[in-house]
Each structure stands twice: as C-alpha cells, then as structure tokens.
Scaffold this motif. Sequence first.
Motif, PDB file in Angstrom:
ATOM      1  N   VAL A 130       0.826  -1.209   0.000  1.00 32.29           N
ATOM      2  CA  VAL A 130       0.000   0.000   0.000  1.00 32.29           C
ATOM      3  C   VAL A 130       0.863   1.263   0.000  1.00 32.29           C
ATOM      4  N   GLU A 131       0.579   2.137  -0.947  1.00 34.15           N
ATOM      5  CA  GLU A 131       1.172   3.469  -0.975  1.00 34.15           C
ATOM      6  C   GLU A 131       0.147   4.420  -0.380  1.00 34.15           C
ATOM      7  N   VAL A 132       0.574   5.271   0.535  1.00 28.52           N
ATOM      8  CA  VAL A 132      -0.313   6.224   1.192  1.00 28.52           C
ATOM      9  C   VAL A 132       0.073   7.626   0.733  1.00 28.52           C
ATOM     10  N   LYS A 133      -0.913   8.377   0.279  1.00 28.14           N
ATOM     11  CA  LYS A 133      -0.669   9.762  -0.122  1.00 28.14           C
ATOM     12  C   LYS A 133      -1.670  10.668   0.571  1.00 28.14           C
ATOM     13  N   GLN A 134      -1.165  11.765   1.095  1.00 33.29           N
ATOM     14  CA  GLN A 134      -2.018  12.778   1.720  1.00 33.29           C
ATOM     15  C   GLN A 134      -1.928  14.042   0.876  1.00 33.29           C
ATOM     16  N   ARG A 135      -3.074  14.447   0.355  1.00 37.15           N
ATOM     17  CA  ARG A 135      -3.171  15.635  -0.487  1.00 37.15           C
ATOM     18  C   ARG A 135      -4.537  16.279  -0.245  1.00 37.15           C
ATOM     19  N   SER A 148     -12.220  13.780   5.891  1.00 30.59           N
ATOM     20  CA  SER A 148     -12.933  12.586   5.426  1.00 30.59           C
ATOM     21  C   SER A 148     -12.125  11.345   5.781  1.00 30.59           C
ATOM     22  N   LEU A 149     -12.803  10.215   5.736  1.00 31.13           N
ATOM     23  CA  LEU A 149     -12.105   8.951   5.927  1.00 31.13           C
ATOM     24  C   LEU A 149     -11.191   8.711   4.734  1.00 31.13           C
ATOM     25  N   PRO A 150     -10.140   7.931   4.922  1.00 29.56           N
ATOM     26  CA  PRO A 150      -9.286   7.605   3.780  1.00 29.56           C
ATOM     27  C   PRO A 150     -10.083   6.872   2.706  1.00 29.56           C
ATOM     28  N   HIS A 151      -9.638   7.012   1.472  1.00 31.07           N
ATOM     29  CA  HIS A 151     -10.252   6.269   0.369  1.00 31.07           C
ATOM     30  C   HIS A 151      -9.265   5.199  -0.075  1.00 31.07           C
ATOM     31  N   HIS A 152      -9.731   3.952  -0.087  1.00 34.21           N
ATOM     32  CA  HIS A 152      -8.893   2.810  -0.409  1.00 34.21           C
ATOM     33  C   HIS A 152      -9.123   2.424  -1.866  1.00 34.21           C
ATOM     34  N   PHE A 153      -8.133   2.678  -2.706  1.00 34.46           N
ATOM     35  CA  PHE A 153      -8.173   2.263  -4.104  1.00 34.46           C
ATOM     36  C   PHE A 153      -7.512   0.889  -4.174  1.00 34.46           C
ATOM     37  N   LYS A 154      -8.333  -0.154  -4.183  1.00 29.06           N
ATOM     38  CA  LYS A 154      -7.816  -1.520  -4.219  1.00 29.06           C
ATOM     39  C   LYS A 154      -7.323  -1.840  -5.629  1.00 29.06           C
ATOM     40  N   ASP A 155      -6.236  -2.617  -5.685  1.00 29.15           N
ATOM     41  CA  ASP A 155      -5.675  -3.046  -6.962  1.00 29.15           C
ATOM     42  C   ASP A 155      -5.480  -1.855  -7.908  1.00 29.15           C
ATOM     43  N   TYR A 156      -4.899  -0.784  -7.367  1.00 33.33           N
ATOM     44  CA  TYR A 156      -4.758   0.477  -8.099  1.00 33.33           C
ATOM     45  C   TYR A 156      -3.766   0.381  -9.245  1.00 33.33           C
ATOM     46  N   TRP A 157      -2.721  -0.442  -9.082  1.00 39.09           N
ATOM     47  CA  TRP A 157      -1.682  -0.541 -10.101  1.00 39.09           C
ATOM     48  C   TRP A 157      -1.301  -1.989 -10.284  1.00 39.09           C
ATOM     49  N   ARG A 158      -0.923  -2.346 -11.501  1.00 31.46           N
ATOM     50  CA  ARG A 158      -0.447  -3.714 -11.780  1.00 31.46           C
ATOM     51  C   ARG A 158       0.872  -3.640 -12.515  1.00 31.46           C
ATOM     52  N   PRO A 159       1.835  -4.479 -12.086  1.00 27.07           N
ATOM     53  CA  PRO A 159       3.126  -4.496 -12.785  1.00 27.07           C
ATOM     54  C   PRO A 159       2.998  -5.108 -14.180  1.00 27.07           C
ATOM     55  N   LEU A 192      -5.560  14.481  -6.591  1.00 24.38           N
ATOM     56  CA  LEU A 192      -4.149  14.817  -6.401  1.00 24.38           C
ATOM     57  C   LEU A 192      -3.382  13.647  -5.789  1.00 24.38           C
ATOM     58  N   CYS A 193      -4.029  12.891  -4.924  1.00 26.23           N
ATOM     59  CA  CYS A 193      -3.394  11.696  -4.366  1.00 26.23           C
ATOM     60  C   CYS A 193      -3.097  10.701  -5.490  1.00 26.23           C
ATOM     61  N   GLN A 194      -4.064  10.510  -6.373  1.00 28.63           N
ATOM     62  CA  GLN A 194      -3.896   9.564  -7.467  1.00 28.63           C
ATOM     63  C   GLN A 194      -2.773   9.995  -8.414  1.00 28.63           C
ATOM     64  N   GLN A 195      -2.616  11.278  -8.610  1.00 32.94           N
ATOM     65  CA  GLN A 195      -1.594  11.790  -9.522  1.00 32.94           C
ATOM     66  C   GLN A 195      -0.206  11.816  -8.887  1.00 32.94           C
ATOM     67  N   ASP A 212      -2.590 -13.714  -3.386  1.00 28.59           N
ATOM     68  CA  ASP A 212      -2.961 -12.731  -4.405  1.00 28.59           C
ATOM     69  C   ASP A 212      -2.321 -11.401  -4.043  1.00 28.59           C
ATOM     70  N   TRP A 213      -1.273 -11.041  -4.756  1.00 27.13           N
ATOM     71  CA  TRP A 213      -0.585  -9.787  -4.500  1.00 27.13           C
ATOM     72  C   TRP A 213      -1.359  -8.646  -5.136  1.00 27.13           C
ATOM     73  N   ARG A 214      -1.378  -7.531  -4.433  1.00 23.85           N
ATOM     74  CA  ARG A 214      -2.111  -6.369  -4.927  1.00 23.85           C
ATOM     75  C   ARG A 214      -1.330  -5.115  -4.555  1.00 23.85           C
ATOM     76  N   TYR A 215      -1.415  -4.118  -5.411  1.00 21.34           N
ATOM     77  CA  TYR A 215      -0.786  -2.824  -5.149  1.00 21.34           C
ATOM     78  C   TYR A 215      -1.905  -1.801  -5.008  1.00 21.34           C
ATOM     79  N   ASP A 216      -2.073  -1.300  -3.785  1.00 18.28           N
ATOM     80  CA  ASP A 216      -3.177  -0.406  -3.456  1.00 18.28           C
ATOM     81  C   ASP A 216      -2.674   1.003  -3.190  1.00 18.28           C
ATOM     82  N   LEU A 217      -3.598   1.934  -3.292  1.00 22.68           N
ATOM     83  CA  LEU A 217      -3.334   3.328  -2.938  1.00 22.68           C
ATOM     84  C   LEU A 217      -4.368   3.735  -1.904  1.00 22.68           C
ATOM     85  N   ILE A 218      -3.924   4.386  -0.852  1.00 26.44           N
ATOM     86  CA  ILE A 218      -4.862   4.972   0.099  1.00 26.44           C
ATOM     87  C   ILE A 218      -4.671   6.477   0.049  1.00 26.44           C
TER      88      ILE A 218
END
Length: 123
Positions: free
Chosen positions: A59-64, A112-123, A69-72, A100-106
């Motif tokens: 999980v990558e965590v971004k605060q913006r 607001s509560l954090p937003h969990h983007f499950k399976d946000y990126w795939r290698p 902006l977090c996604q970018q 099952d490996w997954r790369y997520d973004l929070i």
Amino acid sequence: MARPTRKSRRKAEARGRQAETFAALFLQAKLYTILDRRVRLPMGEVDLIAKRGSILAFVEVKQRPTRALCQQAVPPQSWQRIARTAESWAGKRGFTQDLDWRYDLIAVTPFSLPHHFKDYWRP
C-alpha cells in the motif's frame, strides 16, 4: 522554486507518518493485518504491507487536498520501485506468489475517511 528547508522537510515527514498511521488504522478496521510499515530497502520503499485472507497488499499512502491529487502523486516509476521492494520483502519472509498480491493506494484527504483504491496498479 525554492529548495525546501530542513524544518519544512521534517514537517512533511511528520504529516506523512501521521497519514500512514491513519491509513493503517483504517485498514485494521477493515480487518486487514498490518505486517510491516515504512519498509525501506535499497531498491525502494513501501508505506504499508497488509494481509487479509489470501490478499497481500502493498500500500502506498498519499495525503493531499483531493483524491485526484493523491492519485496523480505516484508516477509509474514509483510503482515499479514499490513492486521491486515488494518482491524483495516477500522473498525474505517466505511469502510466495500463491497469495494474491495487490498494489493499493490509500488517499488521505482533509475532513474525510481515507479512500482505499484496491488493486490500483499492476506491474
């Protein structure tokens, strides 16, 4: 653009740690087990590593100010470093690819509560 001062870097680092703690608590409330935090290896870093059932989430965590902006904020090169770090970390701890490996973004945004983007990126 002016270079950040040591004091501003420390403040940014503290905000990042706070966002990661908030994200970890959020994941725990969703029944994830936090296996590791702030993993730093020569090839890169991963903010949180969590497991839930057969899912192993890096999980990558971004605060913006906004989710967009977090996604970018995480370019593809960063995800590639995260993936290399994940492989090294998992190999050293005996986690195999049978999970099952997954790369997520929070995304942590104000008021607001954090937003969990499950399976946000795939290698």
